[in-house]
Design an enzyme around this catalytic site. Structure first.
Site, PDB file in Angstrom:
ATOM      1  N   LYS A 119       0.849  -1.213   0.000  1.00 14.46           N
ATOM      2  CA  LYS A 119       0.000   0.000   0.000  1.00 14.46           C
ATOM      3  C   LYS A 119       0.878   1.254   0.000  1.00 14.46           C
ATOM      4  CE  LYS A 119      -1.680   1.579   4.119  1.00 14.46           C
ATOM      5  NZ  LYS A 119      -1.349   2.984   4.401  1.00 14.46           N
ATOM      6  N   ASN A 120       1.873   1.265   0.896  1.00 16.12           N
ATOM      7  CA  ASN A 120       2.636   2.509   1.068  1.00 16.12           C
ATOM      8  C   ASN A 120       3.631   2.768  -0.055  1.00 16.12           C
ATOM      9  OD1 ASN A 120       1.127   3.006   3.275  1.00 16.12           O
ATOM     10  ND2 ASN A 120       2.708   2.524   4.792  1.00 16.12           N
ATOM     11  N   ARG A 139      -4.701  10.831   4.339  1.00 18.35           N
ATOM     12  CA  ARG A 139      -3.547  11.711   4.549  1.00 18.35           C
ATOM     13  C   ARG A 139      -2.505  11.584   3.434  1.00 18.35           C
ATOM     14  NH1 ARG A 139      -1.440  14.712   8.214  1.00 18.35           N
ATOM     15  NH2 ARG A 139       0.471  14.179   7.141  1.00 18.35           N
ATOM     16  N   CYS A 147      -5.323  13.070  12.476  1.00 15.89           N
ATOM     17  CA  CYS A 147      -5.323  11.623  12.339  1.00 15.89           C
ATOM     18  C   CYS A 147      -5.253  11.021  13.721  1.00 15.89           C
ATOM     19  CB  CYS A 147      -4.111  11.248  11.505  1.00 15.89           C
ATOM     20  SG  CYS A 147      -3.780   9.525  11.464  1.00 15.89           S
ATOM     21  N   ARG A 149      -0.033  14.991  12.632  1.00  7.59           N
ATOM     22  CA  ARG A 149       0.809  14.602  11.486  1.00  7.59           C
ATOM     23  C   ARG A 149       1.100  15.832  10.634  1.00  7.59           C
ATOM     24  NH1 ARG A 149      -1.196   8.941   9.162  1.00  7.59           N
ATOM     25  NH2 ARG A 149       0.826   9.011   8.125  1.00  7.59           N
ATOM     26  N   PRO A 150       2.074  16.635  11.099  1.00  7.48           N
ATOM     27  CA  PRO A 150       2.380  17.877  10.384  1.00  7.48           C
ATOM     28  C   PRO A 150       3.019  17.605   9.022  1.00  7.48           C
ATOM     29  CG  PRO A 150       4.006  17.471  12.100  1.00  7.48           C
ATOM     30  CD  PRO A 150       2.984  16.385  12.226  1.00  7.48           C
ATOM     31  N   ASP A 169       5.267  20.136   7.836  1.00  7.00           N
ATOM     32  CA  ASP A 169       6.261  21.212   7.762  1.00  7.00           C
ATOM     33  C   ASP A 169       7.516  20.804   6.988  1.00  7.00           C
ATOM     34  OD1 ASP A 169       6.459  19.486  10.085  1.00  7.00           O
ATOM     35  OD2 ASP A 169       8.185  20.677  10.689  1.00  7.00           O
ATOM     36  N   LEU A 170       7.937  19.539   7.143  1.00 12.29           N
ATOM     37  CA  LEU A 170       9.179  19.122   6.473  1.00 12.29           C
ATOM     38  C   LEU A 170       8.974  19.026   4.954  1.00 12.29           C
ATOM     39  CD1 LEU A 170      10.230  16.341   9.027  1.00 12.29           C
ATOM     40  CD2 LEU A 170      11.273  18.595   8.777  1.00 12.29           C
ATOM     41  N   ASP A 221       4.542   0.750  12.058  1.00 15.47           N
ATOM     42  CA  ASP A 221       3.327   0.130  11.509  1.00 15.47           C
ATOM     43  C   ASP A 221       3.137  -1.320  11.974  1.00 15.47           C
ATOM     44  OD1 ASP A 221       2.764   2.482  10.243  1.00 15.47           O
ATOM     45  OD2 ASP A 221       3.535   1.872   8.287  1.00 15.47           O
ATOM     46  N   ILE A 257       8.028   7.046  16.882  1.00 10.94           N
ATOM     47  CA  ILE A 257       7.686   7.771  15.643  1.00 10.94           C
ATOM     48  C   ILE A 257       6.382   8.548  15.836  1.00 10.94           C
ATOM     49  CG2 ILE A 257       7.308   7.562  13.135  1.00 10.94           C
ATOM     50  CD1 ILE A 257      10.002   6.429  13.870  1.00 10.94           C
ATOM     51  N   ARG A 286      -8.989  -0.246   4.458  1.00  8.52           N
ATOM     52  CA  ARG A 286      -8.122   0.809   3.911  1.00  8.52           C
ATOM     53  C   ARG A 286      -6.754   0.249   3.522  1.00  8.52           C
ATOM     54  NH1 ARG A 286      -6.506   4.938   7.648  1.00  8.52           N
ATOM     55  NH2 ARG A 286      -5.088   5.115   5.931  1.00  8.52           N
TER      56      ARG A 286
HETATM   57  N1  EPU Z   1       6.696  14.611  10.661  1.00  7.76           N
HETATM   58  C1  EPU Z   1       6.953  15.930  10.931  1.00  7.76           C
HETATM   59  N2  EPU Z   1       6.851  16.818   9.906  1.00  7.76           N
HETATM   60  C2  EPU Z   1       6.535  16.450   8.645  1.00  7.76           C
HETATM   61  C3  EPU Z   1       6.267  15.108   8.378  1.00  7.76           C
HETATM   62  C4  EPU Z   1       6.368  14.192   9.415  1.00  7.76           C
HETATM   63  O1  EPU Z   1       7.251  16.291  12.064  1.00  7.76           O
HETATM   64  O2  EPU Z   1       6.483  17.317   7.763  1.00  7.76           O
HETATM   65  C5  EPU Z   1       6.800  13.617  11.751  1.00  7.76           C
HETATM   66  C6  EPU Z   1       5.518  12.834  11.967  1.00  7.76           C
HETATM   67  O3  EPU Z   1       4.627  13.537  12.809  1.00  7.76           O
HETATM   68  C7  EPU Z   1       6.031  11.562  12.592  1.00  7.76           C
HETATM   69  C8  EPU Z   1       7.352  11.331  11.859  1.00  7.76           C
HETATM   70  O4  EPU Z   1       7.716  12.622  11.344  1.00  7.76           O
HETATM   71  O5  EPU Z   1       6.304  11.751  13.952  1.00  7.76           O
HETATM   72  C9  EPU Z   1       7.301  10.337  10.729  1.00  7.76           C
HETATM   73  O6  EPU Z   1       6.189  10.620   9.865  1.00  7.76           O
HETATM   74  P1  EPU Z   1       6.263  10.363   8.310  1.00  7.76           P
HETATM   75  O7  EPU Z   1       6.160  11.652   7.598  1.00  7.76           O
HETATM   76  O8  EPU Z   1       7.431   9.489   7.985  1.00  7.76           O
HETATM   77  O9  EPU Z   1       4.908   9.580   8.058  1.00  7.76           O
HETATM   78  P2  EPU Z   1       4.153   9.555   6.677  1.00  7.76           P
HETATM   79  O10 EPU Z   1       5.127   9.641   5.590  1.00  7.76           O
HETATM   80  O11 EPU Z   1       3.018  10.501   6.712  1.00  7.76           O
HETATM   81  C10 EPU Z   1       4.296   6.971   6.256  1.00  7.76           C
HETATM   82  C11 EPU Z   1       3.327   5.828   6.166  1.00  7.76           C
HETATM   83  C12 EPU Z   1       2.769   5.523   7.547  1.00  7.76           C
HETATM   84  C13 EPU Z   1       3.940   5.183   8.474  1.00  7.76           C
HETATM   85  C14 EPU Z   1       4.947   6.337   8.500  1.00  7.76           C
HETATM   86  C15 EPU Z   1       6.181   6.051   9.321  1.00  7.76           C
HETATM   87  C16 EPU Z   1       2.429   6.026   3.944  1.00  7.76           C
HETATM   88  C17 EPU Z   1       1.257   6.290   3.087  1.00  7.76           C
HETATM   89  N3  EPU Z   1       2.252   6.167   5.259  1.00  7.76           N
HETATM   90  O12 EPU Z   1       3.534   8.089   6.730  1.00  7.76           O
HETATM   91  O13 EPU Z   1       1.955   4.376   7.393  1.00  7.76           O
HETATM   92  O14 EPU Z   1       3.462   4.935   9.769  1.00  7.76           O
HETATM   93  O15 EPU Z   1       5.360   6.647   7.145  1.00  7.76           O
HETATM   94  O16 EPU Z   1       6.833   4.934   8.835  1.00  7.76           O
HETATM   95  O17 EPU Z   1       3.480   5.677   3.459  1.00  7.76           O
HETATM   96  C18 EPU Z   1       0.176   2.908   7.867  1.00  7.76           C
HETATM   97  O18 EPU Z   1       0.433   2.312   6.806  1.00  7.76           O
HETATM   98  O19 EPU Z   1      -0.621   2.447   8.722  1.00  7.76           O
HETATM   99  C19 EPU Z   1       0.824   4.201   8.139  1.00  7.76           C
HETATM  100  C20 EPU Z   1       0.350   5.067   9.030  1.00  7.76           C
END
Ligand code: EPU
Length: 420
Positions: free
Chosen positions: A22-23, A91, A115, A120-121, A123-124, A308, A330, A400
């Site tokens: 999925k991811n 998201r 969420c 889940r910001p 900003d990065l 996850d 995380i 999902r």
């Molecule tokens: N974060 C920030 N700023 C940002 C982005 C992220 O502070 O701009 C923080 C988040 O709040 C969190 C950490 O960085 O504490 C990691 O978040 P990340 O951005 O890596 O998460 P994501 O890319 O939104 C993906 C997966 C998630 C998985 C995370 C961590 C997808 C579609 N989603 O989310 O998958 O938990 O990486 O590995 O790829 C799931 O499949 O159930 C799921 C939630």
């Protein structure tokens, strides 16, 4: 609303085929917006999340056809606006931002909502796009990014307080494909899904090196062609079935897996006494231990233990004699499964972002509520080992992200059914 009724206690055995990731599929689908050429994606799982992404692509103007795991996308033209009604459902839809900006020089995407697994910001993501020369404005719930004179390569660091960001790395990598000169992403997420996206982009003519490590180097190109790509196996679905094997397995063989992506989970299960054998390049066999040992895990970015899989491990440890510790680094609030597991008789104490789990002999069935995808998977696993029939509400969370989870478990011998 549909529910899942799981009758516990039946031991599972047999073979299960793991679906495409999925991811990986979600950003790869978004990446098809970067090219006018036809993209053929194979091994895309049939899930509500991938369906949302297909809807988003269609609404943005792409032609999309989908049949038996294959998705064919032709994006001759791409709109510059992704409306709230679509984006709010998932998201991960934020990963259309990078491709839309790169393709059109502008993008307006609604800010994804909150969420249940925590704040889940993004900003990065935005910091990375700004470093490439985009102007970013967040107003009225929308993110507007514009780069009227194109993007320019830059050195960007994508690490934040909780490590790197997976979709943020994807977004910046996709935007940088057409940026002038060289982009270096430091502190990049090294998850296999990022490497899979880069492999797809390179097959279209992008020049990306280092994806799958913490430093990615992208040499900008002027155009991309169409192409074909097979999505990697879903390591979290595989991990969930491995834990099912540990909870109540009498020998489960997983097919279509990439063992390399499962190493951290495998070490924890082996340390706890369960039997994991690599059968061949893409098959592994899991058997549960008669005398499982408690363990300690801390979630970390890849190759560390995946967040996850945290909830599913809680479901395993609740039945493992002794005290196990689960620390979440995380998403520190990602413990919505804990109160539900406690309704089934689990003994868990939450302290900050740590779950202290004292194994009990037997869980008992109870009506429980699925709150997010992985929490739901944990409830299914706990229910498989519990006494009686557990009623899991809000089944849509499972749909999902797990392709036919109920049918796959049924084929392994589980007794479960969907119902009202
Ligand atoms: N974060 C920030 N700023 C940002 C982005 C992220 O502070 O701009 C923080 C988040 O709040 C969190 C950490 O960085 O504490 C990691 O978040 P990340 O951005 O890596 O998460 P994501 O890319 O939104 C993906 C997966 C998630 C998985 C995370 C961590 C997808 C579609 N989603 O989310 O998958 O938990 O990486 O590995 O790829 C799931 O499949 O159930 C799921 C939630």
């Amino acid at each position: 609303m549909e529910k899942l009724y799981v009758e516990g206690g039946t031991r599972l055995s047999g073979n299960v085929r793991i679906s495409g990731s999925k991811n990986s599929s979600l950003p790869i689908l978004a990446a098809t917006l970067l090219t006018e050429g036809e993209c053929v994606l194979r091994n895309v799982p049939d899930l509500s999340d991938t369906n949302y992404m297909v809807q988003i692509l269609s609404t943005l103007g792409a032609d999309v056809e989908r049949a038996s795991g294959n998705v064919v996308v032709s994006a001759k033209k791409v709109a510059s606006m992704a409306p709230y009604d679509l984006v709010r459902k998932m998201r991960a839809s934020v990963c259309v931002l990078g491709p839309m900006l790169a393709r059109n020089g502008e993008a307006l995407v609604s800010l994804p909502g909150g969420c249940v697994i925590g704040d889940r910001p993004i900003d990065l993501h935005l910091r990375g796009l700004e470093a490439l020369g985009a102007e970013v404005e967040v107003k009225g719930g929308d993110i507007k990014v514009v780069a009227p004179s194109g993007l320019r390569g830059a050195t960007i660091n994508m690490s934040g307080q909780y490590g790197s960001t997976v979709l943020g790395t994807d977004n910046v990598m996709m935007a940088a494909v057409f940026a002038e000169g060289v982009t270096i992403i430091e502190g990049a997420a090294a998850e296999p899904e990022v490497a899979d996206l880069a492999k797809f982009l390179n097959s279209l003519g992008a020049r990306i090196e280092g994806a799958g490590t913490s430093k990615i180097v992208i040499q900008g190109v002027e155009d991309l062609s169409g192409g074909e790509h097979v999505v990697i196996p879903d390591r979290i679905e595989a991990g969930t079935f491995m834990v099912a094997g540990a909870v109540i397995g009498d020998g489960i063989t997983l097919e279509n897996v990439c063992f390399e992506h499962l190493e951290s989970l495998t070490s924890v299960l082996l340390e706890s006494g369960h039997d994991i054998r690599v059968v061949d390049e893409n098959k592994i066999h899991v058997d549960s231990s008669k005398d499982p040992k408690p363990n300690e895990i801390t979630t970390e970015p890849y190759p560390g233990f995946p967040t996850d899989m945290q909830a599913q491990m809680c479901a395993l440890f609740v039945n493992t004699p002794g005290i196990s510790m689960v620390k979440e680094t995380i998403f520190p609030m990602r413990f919505m499964h804990v109160p539900e597991l406690k309704r089934m008789g689990a003994n868990i104490t939450l302290k900050d972002s740590m779950a202290i789990i004292r194994g009990v002999d037997q869980l008992s069935a109870a009506p429980v509520m699925a709150s997010d995808l992985r929490a739901s998977a944990a409830l299914v696993l706990a229910a498989l080992g519990a006494e009686g029939t557990t009623e899991i509400n809000r089944l849509y969370h499972i749909d999902r992200g797990y392709e036919h989870l109920d049918r796959k478990l049924e084929a392994l011998g589980a007794r479960l059914r969907r119902g009202k």
